[in-house]
Design an enzyme around this catalytic site. Structure first.
Site: not given
Ligand SMILES: NC(=O)C1=CN([C@@H]2O[C@H](COP(=O)(O)OP(=O)(O)OC[C@H]3O[C@@H](n4cnc5c(N)ncnc54)[C@H](O)[C@@H]3O)[C@@H](O)[C@H]2O)C=CC1
Ligand SMILES: CC(=O)C(=O)O
Ligand SMILES: [Mg+2]
Length: 603
Positions: A183, A130, A201, A445, A295-296, A272-273
Site C-alpha cells: 500500500r 518525499y 523516509k 498522499n 509509522d502509518d 512502512e506502507d
C-alpha cells in the site's frame, strides 16, 4: 547562494552551535584511486585537497583545481535552478521527475554534498525526495532504475536471509525502513517498486534526525504483487507471482526480523506502507520483541492528534474543550484507525471516562458510515462503530454528505486515499455546520489523492477554516492581502524523532508512552499566536529542531518506563540523570552533520 545553515527559524542558533560539536573526527579510508571516487560516501569530487589526492592515488584522476565544499554546493544549486528555468511550462510530472533525477544523481555520486543541499533546502526538496514526487518515482521505478539502493529480500530467499543480511557492506546499521510495497501512499500495491518509500523516509531521517547515512538501510520485502499491470509489465523488476498470504507471508517477515536482530540487535525498524491487515498484525507480533513501530498507524496518529488539539485551540477554546469536538474520520484503514484510537485514548485520559470517549467520533469507509449493523464489521473498526440507536437521522452506510449535514462536525479528517471525496457539496455542508472554525485534514498522499485541494477547501468551506494536507500545497491567497495557511499534516513531523529517540535511548521496545510523549511534544510546540493564525505545525525548515525535541521526549519516556539501556558510551544511569535540557543537547550531539571529513591523518 551558499549559506551554512539556511534555516528559517531563529530558534535554531543553538542548534548550529551544537552541530559544530557533532562534526565527526578524522577517519581513514582503506580504498584508493577510482574506488574512492566511485564510493558516494567518501567521494568529494573536485573537493579533494592536494594532500589527499597525493596520498590516496587521486592525482591526475581529477581536474587540477580544488573546489571548496561551498563552491560545489553553489554549482549544484546553480544547475538545479537552471533545470527549473529550462523545464518551465512542461507538465508537472516531467518537471518533478527531472528534479528527482538531478538530486538522485548527486545522491549516487557524493552523499555528503547531497545531504547538505537536502538539509539546507528541505522545504523545496522534501516534495521531491518525499511526497508527492516519491509516489511518481515508485510508479515509474522499473523504468527509472539505474542502480540498486538498500536491500531486497524476496519470497525466493527463504532460508537464506540470515546469511544475506551480512552482504550489507556497512558494519553498523541504526535505522531500517521496511516495506512490502502493498500500500504505497494512496497508490495501492506497487510491489518491488515501493522501495522508493523506504529510501525517501530514510532521506528524511538523515535530514531531520541526523541519522548517519552510512548507518541507514532501506529494505524491500518482495513477497509478490497482486497488481496485474505490474505482473504483465516486461520492465517490472520484482517477483512475478501473487503475494504470499497467511503463514507463508509471516514466515518471510519473521525470518527477516530475526536476521536483522541477529546482526544489528540495536537497530530500530520502521514498518512502512503495509496493507492494513499486515500493518496491524506485524505491529502486534513484533512490538514487544523488537525495537520497531509502524509509522502509518503510530506516527500518523501522533501528528494527527497534535493537529486536532491545535485546531481545538485555534477556535480560541481551552484544550479542555477537545472532548466536545465532533470529529468525522473518513477512511478506516491502518492510518484512519490509528488516528482514531489515539484520539479516543486522549479524550479518555482528559475526561477520565473510557466508555463515552468515542461518542463524538464518526468513522466512514468506502461503504459509508460504520455502525454496529455493518456486515463483516472489521474487529479493528468495531470499537468506533456507532450504535444505530444513538445516531438519530443517520443509518448504516450513510454517505459523507449525509453525515456532515446531520452531525455538523468541527473536524473533517481524511485518510481514505481517495482524491476529491471532500467535494464541493461536502465542503459547503461543513461551512454550514455552525462550527466556530471548522478544520479540514485532507491527509491522503500523494497530492492527487488528497481528499480536497487547499484552494477548494478555502473556497467552499470558508476563509475561516484551518486546513492541513498530507502532501504540500501552496498557501491560498484569499484576496485583500489575506492568506489561507496550509499546514502539512504528515508523519514526517514525528517518525524521525520517534526513531532517533528510541535509538539514542537504547530502548528495547517502542511503547505507547513513548509515542504519546512524541505527540505531546509536537502538540505543545506551537505558540498560541501561531495557532490563532491557523498554523498547527512548525515550518519544515525547522524539522531538525522539532525532531531533536521529539527525540528527547521519546528518550525521557523510555527512561521513565525503565526501557532505556543506553547508547554508545552513555549508559542508562547517565540518561536517567540528565535534565530536560541535557537530553535535548545529548540528542543534538548524536546528530550527524554533512561536512567533508579528512580521509588521511595529518602528518
Ligand atoms: N499524511 C500522513 O502522514 C499519512 C497519510 N496516509 C495516507 O492515508 C491514506 C490511507 O492509508 P491507509 O489507511 O494505510 O490505507 P488503507 O487502504 O488501509 O485504508 C483506506 C481506507 O479508506 C476507505 N475508503 C476508500 N474509499 C473511500 C471513500 N470513497 N470514502 C470513504 N472511505 C473510503 C477504505 O474503505 C479504507 O477503510 C493513503 O493515501 C496514505 O497515503 C497514510 C499514513 C500517513
Ligand atoms: C506519509 C505516509 O506515510 C503515507 O502516506 O503513507
Ligand atoms: Mg506511509
Amino acid at each position: 547562494m551558499w549559506n551554512l545553515t539556511r534555516f528559517a527559524s531563529s530558534r535554531l542558533s543553538r542548534t548550529r552551535r551544537l552541530f559544530s560539536s557533532a562534526i565527526p573526527g578524522p577517519c581513514i579510508v582503506h580504498k584508493r584511486g577510482t574506488d574512492i571516487l566511485h564510493d558516494p560516501w567518501f567521494n568529494k569530487d573536485t573537493g579533494f585537497p592536494l594532500t589527499e589526492r597525493d596520498r590516496l592515488g587521486l592525482r591526475g584522476l581529477l581536474p587540477p583545481r580544488v573546489i571548496s565544499f561551498e563552491h560545489q554546493y553553489d554549482r549544484f544549486m546553480d544547475s538545479y535552478h537552471s533545470l527549473e528555468k529550462n523545464t518551465k511550462g512542461q507538465p508537472d510530472s516531467v518537471v518533478a521527475l527531472a528534479k528527482w533525477r538531478i538530486l538522485n544523481r548527486l545522491h549516487d555520486r557524493n552523499e555528503t554534498l547531497y545531504y547538505r543541499v537536502l538539509m539546507d533546502n528541505i522545504k523545496d526538496f522534501a516534495p521531491i525526495i518525499y511526497t508527492p514526487t516519491v509516489g511518481l518515482v515508485c510508479q515509474n521505478y522499473s523504468g527509472l532504475f539505474r542502480r540498486p539502493r538498500g536491500m531486497y529480500f524476496s519470497a525466493k530467499d527463504k532460508g537464506e536471509m540470515m546469511s544475506m543480511i551480512y552482504n550489507w557492506p556497512a558494519q553498523h546499521v541504526d535505522m531500517i525502513v521496511l516495506t512490502d510495497g502493498s500500500r504505497i501512499l494512496g497508490l495501492g500495491d506497487l510491489g518491488v517498486q515501493g522501495i522508493g518509500i523506504p529510501i525517501g523516509k530514510l532521506d528524511m531521517y538523515v535530514a531531520a534526525a541526523g541519522i548517519n547515512p552510512q548507518r541507514i538501510l532501506p529494505v524491500m520485502l518482495d513477497v509478490g504483487t497482486n497488481n496485474q499491470k505490474l505482473l504483465e509489465d516486461r520492465l517490472y523488476l520484482g517477483l512475478r507471482q501473487p503475494r504470499l498470504e497467511g503463514e507463508e507471508y509471516l514466515s518471510v517477515v519473521d525470518e527477516f526480523m530475526e536476521a536483522v536482530h541477529t546482526r544489528w540487535p540495536k537497530a530500530v525498524v520502521q514498518f512502512e506502507d503495509f496493507q492494513m491487515k499486515w500493518a496491524f498484525e506485524t505491529l502486534d507480533r513484533y512490538r514487544k520483541r523488537f525495537c520497531m513501530f509502524n509509522d502509518d498507524i503510530q506516527g500518523t496518529a501522533g501528528v494527527a492528534l497534535a493537529g486536532l488539539l491545535g485546531s481545538a485551540r485555534a477556535q480560541g477554546r481551552s484544550l479542555a474543550n477537545f472532548p466536545d469536538q465532533k470529529i468525522v474520520v473518513v477512511g478506516a484503514g491502518s492510518a484512519g484507525l490509528g488516528v482514531l484510537s489515539t484520539a479516543v485514548q486522549a479524550v479518555a485520559r482528559m475526561t477520565g471516562k473510557q466508555e463515552t470517549a468515542a461518542q463524538n467520533f464518526y468513522l466512514l469507509d468506502k461503504d459509508g458510515l460504520i455502525t454496529k449493523e455493518r456486515k463483516n464489521l472489521d474487529p479493528a473498526a468495531a470499537p468506533f462503530a456507532k450504535d444505530p440507536g444513538q445516531i438519530v437521522g443517520l443509518r448504516e452506510g450513510a454517505s459523507l454528505l449525509e453525515v456532515v449535514k446531520k452531525v455538523k462536525p468541527d473536524v473533517l479528517l481524511g485518510l481514505s486515499g481517495v482524491g476529491g471525496v471532500f467535494n464541493e457539496e461536502v465542503l459547503k455542508a461543513l461551512r454550514e455546520s455552525g462550527a466556530t472554525r471548522p478544520a479540514i485534514f485532507a491527509m491522503s498522499n500523494p497530492t492527487m489523492n488528497a481528499e480536497c485541494t487547499a484552494a477548494d477547501a478555502f473556497k467552499h468551506a470558508g476563509e475561516n477554516i484551518v486546513f492541513a494536507s498530507g502532501s504540500p500545497f501552496e498557501n491560498v491567497q484569499l484576496g485583500n492581502g489575506k492568506v489561507g495557511y496550509v499546514n502539512q499534516a504528515n508523519n514526517m513531523y514525528l517518525f524521525p524523532g520517534i526513531g532517533l529517540g528510541s535509538l539514542v535511548s537504547g530502548a528495547r521496545f517502542i511503547t505507547d508512552g513513548m509515542l504519546q510523549a512524541a505527540a505531546e511534544c509536537l502538540a505543545s510546540y506551537m505558540s498560541d499566536e501561531e495557532i490563532q493564525k491557523g498554523i498547527l505545525y512548525p515550518s519544515i525548515n525547522s524539522i531538525r529542531h522539532i525532531t531533536a525535541e521529539v527525540g528527547a521526549s521519546v528518550l525521557r519516556a523510555a527512561v521513565a518506563e525503565g526501557l532505556a539501556e543506553g547508547h554508545g558510551e552513555v549508559g542508562p544511569n547517565e540518561l536517567a540523570h540528565m535534565s530536560k535540557e541535557e537530553t535535548v543537547e545529548y540528542v543534538f550531539r548524536n546528530m550527524w552533520f554533512p561536512i567533508y571529513s579528512p580521509l588521511v591523518h595529518e602528518k
